[in-house]
Design a protein around this motif. Sequence first.
Motif, PDB file in Angstrom:
ATOM      1  N   GLY A   8     -16.154  -2.431 -42.121  1.00 60.18           N
ATOM      2  CA  GLY A   8     -15.053  -1.688 -43.025  1.00 60.18           C
ATOM      3  C   GLY A   8     -14.454  -0.686 -42.754  1.00 60.18           C
ATOM      4  O   GLY A   8     -13.131  -0.357 -42.707  1.00 60.18           O
ATOM      5  N   VAL A   9     -15.368   0.366 -42.131  1.00 61.45           N
ATOM      6  CA  VAL A   9     -14.467   1.686 -41.816  1.00 61.45           C
ATOM      7  C   VAL A   9     -13.661   1.494 -40.739  1.00 61.45           C
ATOM      8  O   VAL A   9     -12.478   2.192 -40.691  1.00 61.45           O
ATOM      9  N   SER A  10     -14.070   1.027 -39.591  1.00 59.66           N
ATOM     10  CA  SER A  10     -13.061   0.584 -38.401  1.00 59.66           C
ATOM     11  C   SER A  10     -11.864  -0.021 -38.712  1.00 59.66           C
ATOM     12  O   SER A  10     -10.637   0.094 -38.311  1.00 59.66           O
ATOM     13  N   VAL A  11     -11.912  -1.182 -39.393  1.00 58.37           N
ATOM     14  CA  VAL A  11     -10.914  -1.859 -40.389  1.00 58.37           C
ATOM     15  C   VAL A  11      -9.829  -1.079 -41.105  1.00 58.37           C
ATOM     16  O   VAL A  11      -8.504  -1.190 -40.680  1.00 58.37           O
ATOM     17  N   MET A  12     -10.266  -0.030 -41.719  1.00 66.05           N
ATOM     18  CA  MET A  12      -9.643   0.881 -42.419  1.00 66.05           C
ATOM     19  C   MET A  12      -8.659   1.876 -41.212  1.00 66.05           C
ATOM     20  O   MET A  12      -7.595   2.322 -41.850  1.00 66.05           O
ATOM     21  N   VAL A  13      -9.068   2.198 -40.100  1.00 63.68           N
ATOM     22  CA  VAL A  13      -8.363   2.818 -39.393  1.00 63.68           C
ATOM     23  C   VAL A  13      -7.571   1.787 -38.423  1.00 63.68           C
ATOM     24  O   VAL A  13      -6.387   2.157 -38.260  1.00 63.68           O
ATOM     25  N   LEU A  14      -8.171   0.916 -37.754  1.00 65.06           N
ATOM     26  CA  LEU A  14      -7.556   0.158 -36.745  1.00 65.06           C
ATOM     27  C   LEU A  14      -6.297  -0.812 -37.051  1.00 65.06           C
ATOM     28  O   LEU A  14      -5.320  -0.825 -36.657  1.00 65.06           O
ATOM     29  N   VAL A  15      -6.557  -1.389 -38.408  1.00 66.89           N
ATOM     30  CA  VAL A  15      -5.615  -2.319 -38.958  1.00 66.89           C
ATOM     31  C   VAL A  15      -4.314  -1.538 -39.310  1.00 66.89           C
ATOM     32  O   VAL A  15      -3.196  -2.019 -38.759  1.00 66.89           O
ATOM     33  N   PRO A  16      -4.447  -0.438 -40.001  1.00 72.35           N
ATOM     34  CA  PRO A  16      -3.167   0.122 -40.279  1.00 72.35           C
ATOM     35  C   PRO A  16      -2.209   0.808 -38.898  1.00 72.35           C
ATOM     36  O   PRO A  16      -1.144   0.660 -38.882  1.00 72.35           O
ATOM     37  N   LEU A  17      -3.237   1.171 -38.099  1.00 72.83           N
ATOM     38  CA  LEU A  17      -2.727   1.789 -36.918  1.00 72.83           C
ATOM     39  C   LEU A  17      -1.921   0.831 -36.045  1.00 72.83           C
ATOM     40  O   LEU A  17      -0.846   1.009 -35.655  1.00 72.83           O
ATOM     41  N   ALA A  18      -2.464  -0.542 -35.899  1.00 76.30           N
ATOM     42  CA  ALA A  18      -1.983  -1.467 -35.125  1.00 76.30           C
ATOM     43  C   ALA A  18      -0.649  -1.914 -35.780  1.00 76.30           C
ATOM     44  O   ALA A  18       0.326  -2.298 -35.469  1.00 76.30           O
ATOM     45  N   ASN A  19      -0.906  -1.996 -37.084  1.00 75.22           N
ATOM     46  CA  ASN A  19       0.582  -2.600 -37.978  1.00 75.22           C
ATOM     47  C   ASN A  19       1.625  -1.396 -38.142  1.00 75.22           C
ATOM     48  O   ASN A  19       2.810  -1.673 -37.625  1.00 75.22           O
ATOM     49  N   THR A  20       1.379  -0.205 -37.765  1.00 72.71           N
ATOM     50  CA  THR A  20       2.099   0.800 -37.627  1.00 72.71           C
ATOM     51  C   THR A  20       2.987   0.716 -36.251  1.00 72.71           C
ATOM     52  O   THR A  20       4.390   0.640 -36.282  1.00 72.71           O
ATOM     53  N   ALA A  21       2.233   0.352 -35.397  1.00 80.73           N
ATOM     54  CA  ALA A  21       2.629   0.380 -33.960  1.00 80.73           C
ATOM     55  C   ALA A  21       3.636  -0.893 -33.884  1.00 80.73           C
ATOM     56  O   ALA A  21       4.782  -1.105 -33.365  1.00 80.73           O
ATOM     57  N   LEU A  22       2.940  -2.067 -34.501  1.00 81.20           N
ATOM     58  CA  LEU A  22       4.067  -3.465 -34.834  1.00 81.20           C
ATOM     59  C   LEU A  22       5.194  -3.307 -35.477  1.00 81.20           C
ATOM     60  O   LEU A  22       6.264  -3.656 -35.113  1.00 81.20           O
ATOM     61  N   ALA A  23       5.047  -2.179 -36.328  1.00 82.11           N
ATOM     62  CA  ALA A  23       6.269  -2.015 -37.305  1.00 82.11           C
ATOM     63  C   ALA A  23       7.362  -1.467 -36.421  1.00 82.11           C
ATOM     64  O   ALA A  23       8.531  -1.624 -36.900  1.00 82.11           O
ATOM     65  N   ALA A  24       6.817  -0.386 -35.852  1.00 80.10           N
ATOM     66  CA  ALA A  24       8.040   0.463 -35.004  1.00 80.10           C
ATOM     67  C   ALA A  24       8.479  -0.385 -34.114  1.00 80.10           C
ATOM     68  O   ALA A  24       9.664  -0.316 -33.783  1.00 80.10           O
ATOM     69  N   LEU A  25       7.747  -1.318 -33.458  1.00 82.44           N
ATOM     70  CA  LEU A  25       8.349  -2.174 -32.594  1.00 82.44           C
ATOM     71  C   LEU A  25       9.235  -3.462 -33.031  1.00 82.44           C
ATOM     72  O   LEU A  25      10.287  -3.562 -32.498  1.00 82.44           O
ATOM     73  N   LEU A  26       8.809  -3.883 -34.049  1.00 84.45           N
ATOM     74  CA  LEU A  26       9.471  -5.357 -34.529  1.00 84.45           C
ATOM     75  C   LEU A  26      10.196  -5.202 -35.669  1.00 84.45           C
ATOM     76  O   LEU A  26      11.125  -5.942 -35.937  1.00 84.45           O
ATOM     77  N   ALA A  27      10.189  -4.103 -36.564  1.00 84.85           N
ATOM     78  CA  ALA A  27      11.036  -4.095 -38.014  1.00 84.85           C
ATOM     79  C   ALA A  27      12.206  -4.338 -37.920  1.00 84.85           C
ATOM     80  O   ALA A  27      12.791  -5.148 -38.325  1.00 84.85           O
ATOM     81  N   PRO A  28      12.898  -3.590 -37.055  1.00 82.46           N
ATOM     82  CA  PRO A  28      14.467  -3.764 -36.902  1.00 82.46           C
ATOM     83  C   PRO A  28      14.770  -5.377 -36.255  1.00 82.46           C
ATOM     84  O   PRO A  28      15.765  -5.776 -37.002  1.00 82.46           O
ATOM     85  N   THR A  29      14.194  -5.598 -35.319  1.00 81.84           N
ATOM     86  CA  THR A  29      14.467  -6.728 -35.077  1.00 81.84           C
ATOM     87  C   THR A  29      14.285  -7.910 -36.014  1.00 81.84           C
ATOM     88  O   THR A  29      14.885  -8.917 -36.042  1.00 81.84           O
ATOM     89  N   PHE A  30      13.011  -7.940 -36.676  1.00 83.13           N
ATOM     90  CA  PHE A  30      12.752  -8.720 -37.725  1.00 83.13           C
ATOM     91  C   PHE A  30      13.868  -9.028 -38.763  1.00 83.13           C
ATOM     92  O   PHE A  30      14.153 -10.183 -39.167  1.00 83.13           O
ATOM     93  N   VAL A  31      14.204  -7.653 -39.222  1.00 81.35           N
ATOM     94  CA  VAL A  31      15.281  -7.643 -40.416  1.00 81.35           C
ATOM     95  C   VAL A  31      16.594  -8.450 -39.914  1.00 81.35           C
ATOM     96  O   VAL A  31      17.213  -8.846 -40.687  1.00 81.35           O
ATOM     97  N   ARG A  32      16.909  -8.066 -38.611  1.00 79.09           N
ATOM     98  CA  ARG A  32      18.158  -8.566 -38.052  1.00 79.09           C
ATOM     99  C   ARG A  32      18.075  -9.983 -38.132  1.00 79.09           C
ATOM    100  O   ARG A  32      18.925 -10.868 -38.290  1.00 79.09           O
ATOM    101  N   TRP A  33      16.763 -10.637 -37.641  1.00 78.48           N
ATOM    102  CA  TRP A  33      16.570 -12.013 -37.624  1.00 78.48           C
ATOM    103  C   TRP A  33      16.800 -12.718 -38.885  1.00 78.48           C
ATOM    104  O   TRP A  33      17.336 -13.801 -38.923  1.00 78.48           O
ATOM    105  N   VAL A  34      15.933 -12.370 -39.767  1.00 75.48           N
ATOM    106  CA  VAL A  34      16.074 -12.972 -41.105  1.00 75.48           C
ATOM    107  C   VAL A  34      17.149 -12.740 -41.939  1.00 75.48           C
ATOM    108  O   VAL A  34      17.699 -13.675 -42.422  1.00 75.48           O
ATOM    109  N   ASP A  35      17.971 -11.633 -41.847  1.00 78.34           N
ATOM    110  CA  ASP A  35      19.299 -11.213 -42.371  1.00 78.34           C
ATOM    111  C   ASP A  35      20.430 -11.846 -41.763  1.00 78.34           C
ATOM    112  O   ASP A  35      21.506 -11.969 -42.093  1.00 78.34           O
TER     113      ASP A  35
END
Lengths: 167, 311
Positions: free
Chosen positions: A131-158
Amino acid sequence: MRGRTALIIGLTVLIAVLVQTTLFGRLQVVTPDLVMLVGILLALTRVRTEAVLAIAFLSGLIMDLLGASLIGLRAVVYTTVAYIAIRTKERAELGRVTIAIWAGLLTLLGVVLLLLLGTLFGQVALVGEEGVSVMVLVPLANTALAALLAPTFVRWVDRDRTALRYP
Amino acid sequence: MLNTKPSDRALPTFITLLVIGVLLMTFDVRLAGGGVVGVLRSGTQEIVSPLQRVAAFVVTPVANALDSLSNVASLREQNAALSAELAEAEAALVSVQDDLAKLALLEQIYDLEADGGELGQTVANVIGAVDAALIIDKGIRDGVVAGQPVIDTNGYVVGTVKSASTGSATILPITASREGLTVLVGSQTGTLVSRPFSSELALEMDLDVFDAREPVLAGDRILTSSASTDYPAGLPVGEVVQDASPESTSLSTTVRPFVDAESLRFVVVLSWPPDPVTAATDDTVPEDTTGTTFGEDATTTTSTTTPEGDG
């Protein structure tokens, strides 16, 4: 939501579920929650809010059905995270970094909710393993992925090349 | 440009979905995973499992490469530890071979025959995971059904089949199960329960013996009991981590399971009970359910088992 947009979103959710349950399900170091991230990033698109909530709910339900946890557990968590994402997305408009932090914080909220509901429904041994490592690692990984993918994802969907472009 | 105005229907939709979600959870709890909920689960697996197989085929080399990279730092220490374990195992094997030779001789002298009971085994690849549950590439068409016990290739208990579709199944490890597992430690029967928030480095479970007569010591092996309805008796589960003495008539201690489910690549599903009617009176246990599997694809095999007493 038009047919082509629906197809794009359906395909995205399917790929997210497959990658999450195969690749990220086996890795012990890199552990994002890709399906939750899709629900969060959909809030940034022009897709109707009710549709975003429904997609988040259904994608959570699929994850529940594929796993061994209670059916509805992830569905409720993903829907709640998507709703908060819809209500707070104005704060993410400032730039790529703020989007990443916003997505990371929402993921942290989702993980905490999952552990909380898991505890209430006696599922903590299943969803709360490490549980503890999940609370740290999952948000960190999603932060990195969001930084990389968010603009491309939004442009793709819209299908809008000007979406989320910052100076 | 963002659509920054949430629809007026967002809140009612959200509340409706929350209510549906809670209702689904309640149904799942009340039906204990069976009924409509079980049909929904196996139906979804039926649709998604072919795609998961394809995805697993593509991502497995990537996952293995990334896993190897993350473990490269400790590779030298692991090699040294494995070499030591191998030497110990080879020494143990020699002594077991001596025992087997003696047994064969005694069986010949007294004209004894093996029991002849057979326990089907289905070796399966782990193609994915959701939370702590594992997804395998064998399902109903391979003889895998919900409730069957699962062991690893060394014969250690992994868990049970939670649900199965035609071509895949979901395994619930003992470390993630809500239900206690009836086990034997020495001659005492106890209940092994999972520990919340257990980490990979300290993967531990709690053992409670309510009719304790003697202390348990660190290193004592925990085996499945004949009183268990989910597993054949005598399968190794783990070992006691801390010494514990009876307080009044009960005893509690910590157990480390032999298997870390996250690191498994292959599992073995046992066709047990072979006959549910006779299972209640049959303590059949596989004498040797081991056999490390190499290669990319797992196969279905059947092995001969011999009876063993409780524990």
